[in-house]
Design a protein around this motif. Structure first.
Motif, mmCIF file in Angstrom:
data_model
loop_
_atom_site.group_PDB
_atom_site.id
_atom_site.type_symbol
_atom_site.label_atom_id
_atom_site.label_comp_id
_atom_site.label_asym_id
_atom_site.label_seq_id
_atom_site.Cartn_x
_atom_site.Cartn_y
_atom_site.Cartn_z
ATOM 1 N N UNK A 45 26.511 -22.706 58.894
ATOM 2 C CA UNK A 45 26.400 -21.368 59.478
ATOM 3 C C UNK A 45 24.980 -20.823 59.367
ATOM 4 N N UNK A 46 24.302 -21.141 58.277
ATOM 5 C CA UNK A 46 22.947 -20.629 58.058
ATOM 6 C C UNK A 46 21.927 -21.400 58.898
ATOM 7 N N UNK A 47 22.157 -22.690 59.074
ATOM 8 C CA UNK A 47 21.268 -23.484 59.925
ATOM 9 C C UNK A 47 21.407 -23.088 61.388
ATOM 10 N N UNK A 67 30.688 -8.444 62.586
ATOM 11 C CA UNK A 67 30.978 -9.488 63.553
ATOM 12 C C UNK A 67 30.319 -10.817 63.237
ATOM 13 N N UNK A 68 30.176 -11.117 61.934
ATOM 14 C CA UNK A 68 29.568 -12.374 61.502
ATOM 15 C C UNK A 68 30.604 -13.166 60.701
ATOM 16 N N UNK A 69 30.444 -14.490 60.629
ATOM 17 C CA UNK A 69 31.472 -15.302 59.967
ATOM 18 C C UNK A 69 31.521 -15.168 58.454
ATOM 19 N N UNK A 70 30.388 -14.854 57.812
ATOM 20 C CA UNK A 70 30.352 -14.700 56.356
ATOM 21 C C UNK A 70 29.476 -13.500 56.011
ATOM 22 N N UNK A 71 29.803 -12.866 54.892
ATOM 23 C CA UNK A 71 29.102 -11.649 54.478
ATOM 24 C C UNK A 71 27.582 -11.807 54.365
ATOM 25 N N UNK A 72 27.028 -12.907 53.801
ATOM 26 C CA UNK A 72 25.570 -12.999 53.670
ATOM 27 C C UNK A 72 24.801 -12.930 54.978
ATOM 28 N N UNK A 73 25.482 -13.118 56.112
ATOM 29 C CA UNK A 73 24.819 -13.007 57.412
ATOM 30 C C UNK A 73 24.886 -11.593 57.979
ATOM 31 N N UNK A 74 25.601 -10.688 57.316
ATOM 32 C CA UNK A 74 25.684 -9.304 57.788
ATOM 33 C C UNK A 74 24.305 -8.660 57.750
ATOM 34 N N UNK A 75 23.909 -7.955 58.806
ATOM 35 C CA UNK A 75 22.555 -7.381 58.843
ATOM 36 C C UNK A 75 22.409 -6.158 57.954
ATOM 37 N N UNK A 116 22.248 -20.024 62.596
ATOM 38 C CA UNK A 116 21.823 -18.657 62.896
ATOM 39 C C UNK A 116 20.298 -18.607 62.993
ATOM 40 N N UNK A 117 19.747 -18.136 64.114
ATOM 41 C CA UNK A 117 18.278 -18.116 64.271
ATOM 42 C C UNK A 117 17.552 -17.341 63.171
ATOM 43 N N UNK A 118 18.215 -16.315 62.616
ATOM 44 C CA UNK A 118 17.551 -15.494 61.597
ATOM 45 C C UNK A 118 17.519 -16.155 60.227
ATOM 46 N N UNK A 119 18.341 -17.170 60.005
ATOM 47 C CA UNK A 119 18.358 -17.844 58.705
ATOM 48 C C UNK A 119 18.068 -19.334 58.814
ATOM 49 N N UNK A 120 17.798 -19.816 60.015
ATOM 50 C CA UNK A 120 17.542 -21.252 60.202
ATOM 51 C C UNK A 120 16.339 -21.727 59.389
ATOM 52 N N UNK A 121 15.407 -20.819 59.079
ATOM 53 C CA UNK A 121 14.230 -21.200 58.302
ATOM 54 C C UNK A 121 14.610 -21.751 56.921
ATOM 55 N N UNK A 122 15.745 -21.301 56.388
ATOM 56 C CA UNK A 122 16.182 -21.770 55.083
ATOM 57 C C UNK A 122 16.518 -23.263 55.113
ATOM 58 N N UNK A 123 17.062 -23.723 56.226
ATOM 59 C CA UNK A 123 17.487 -25.121 56.334
ATOM 60 C C UNK A 123 16.313 -26.086 56.401
ATOM 61 N N UNK A 124 15.123 -25.587 56.746
ATOM 62 C CA UNK A 124 13.958 -26.464 56.878
ATOM 63 C C UNK A 124 12.887 -26.198 55.819
ATOM 64 N N UNK A 125 13.113 -25.216 54.954
ATOM 65 C CA UNK A 125 12.113 -24.879 53.935
ATOM 66 C C UNK A 125 12.037 -25.994 52.895
ATOM 67 N N UNK A 126 10.837 -26.439 52.538
ATOM 68 C CA UNK A 126 10.707 -27.581 51.621
ATOM 69 C C UNK A 126 11.215 -27.324 50.206
ATOM 70 N N UNK A 127 11.332 -26.062 49.798
ATOM 71 C CA UNK A 127 11.792 -25.757 48.432
ATOM 72 C C UNK A 127 13.227 -25.234 48.406
ATOM 73 N N UNK A 128 13.923 -25.362 49.523
ATOM 74 C CA UNK A 128 15.310 -24.889 49.616
ATOM 75 C C UNK A 128 16.226 -26.061 49.909
ATOM 76 N N UNK A 129 17.342 -26.084 49.214
ATOM 77 C CA UNK A 129 18.381 -27.051 49.576
ATOM 78 C C UNK A 129 19.744 -26.371 49.506
ATOM 79 N N UNK A 130 20.641 -26.810 50.340
ATOM 80 C CA UNK A 130 22.005 -26.286 50.373
ATOM 81 C C UNK A 130 22.930 -27.229 49.623
ATOM 82 N N UNK A 131 23.854 -26.642 48.877
ATOM 83 C CA UNK A 131 24.908 -27.398 48.219
ATOM 84 C C UNK A 131 26.240 -26.782 48.625
#
Length: 264
Positions: A65-67, A25-33, A69-84
């Motif tokens: 989608x990752x920003x 029930x998630x929009x993309x596979x990487x968010x599947x638990x 989701x509460x479980x993956x929102x940390x990726x959007x603010x991590x200083x060594x992570x960027x989305x393309x």
């Protein structure tokens, strides 16, 4: 000492709905638990925890989608992570990223469904791939079946064994774009081993069919054809080729996460 590595994590969506995403029930596979965490959380943390990785680039069509989701929102603010933002094709998206600015070599590429990726795998791969223009991680069938005899993979048969991909790639220099351009041509047939081999010419194709070539030698030969150093990294850990692709994979992965010696 290996130069700081840029890691690229593929976290896109297929053109058609993914069965695992639909079931969860998630929009993309990487968010599947997986065992209570989004599957992308596992390889992302393994990469960021490794001393060789300087930055993590997450390539996806939907960074929002990752920003969100509460479980993956940390990726959007991590200083060594960027989305393309990528397109539908992996190879074309990679080429576009490599043609842009801000991507430094060497580059290690893996996938968001590589839930079992860990420090030991990264240690081995970085050490053995260093110095190559292109390297690919594979697992020999005996390595996998000795530990997980019921696991089913796609195998390519060569004189030096039966091999399955581990979804870890190395691009050591700008020369790697030559191979990615070829990957782009055969991308739709990546599960059909003979079509991929045919793209490298009749010697590689018939040599493999007749078991005249070792895969190690074949990869090196293909690299020389393109003017680069190409290398196979035979992974020591069977878990390196177990990705979350099917429901039975999810069951096995969760068993592995629960115990060092799961019943497989």
């Amino acid at each position: 000492m290996t130069a700081p590595v840029t890691a690229i994590l593929l976290a896109g969506a297929r053109p058609v709905p993914d069965p695992l995403a639909l079931a969860a029930g998630v929009p993309v596979k990487p968010l599947a638990p997986v065992a209570g965490r989004p599957m992308i959380d596992y390889p992302a943390r393994a990469l960021l925890d490794h001393a060789a990785i300087a930055q993590l680039v997450i390539l996806t069509q939907r960074p929002d989608l990752y920003a969100a989701d509460p479980a993956t929102a940390w990726l959007a603010t991590h200083p060594r992570v960027r989305f393309e933002t990528g397109g539908q094709g992996i190879a074309s998206s990679l080429l576009a990223l490599m043609e842009g600015e801000g991507l430094t070599y060497p580059v290690l590429l893996t996938t968001a469904d590589h839930v079992l990726l860990d420090g030991a795998m990264l240690d081995q791969f970085v050490a053995e791939a260093a110095g190559a223009d292109v390297a690919v991680a594979l697992v020999e069938r005996r390595t996998l079946l000795a530990r997980y005899p019921q696991s089913r993979r796609t195998w390519l048969k060569f004189r030096d064994g039966w091999w399955s991909g581990a979804n870890i790639f190395w691009f050591g220099s700008d020369k790697a774009k030559r191979m990615i351009a070829l990957w782009q041509e055969v991308e739709q047939d990546r599960k059909k081993g003979w079509k991929i081999l045919a793209a490298f010419g009749p010697v590689a194709l018939f040599g493999a069919l007749l078991r005249l070539l070792t895969l190690r030698g074949g990869i090196a030969r293909v690299g020389r054809k393109f003017g680069l150093a190409a290398r196979l990294v035979a992974m020591d850990k069977a878990e390196a080729c177990i990705d979350a692709d099917k429901p039975e994979d999810m069951t096995l992965i969760e068993a592995i996460l629960r115990s060092e010696r799961p019943e497989a």
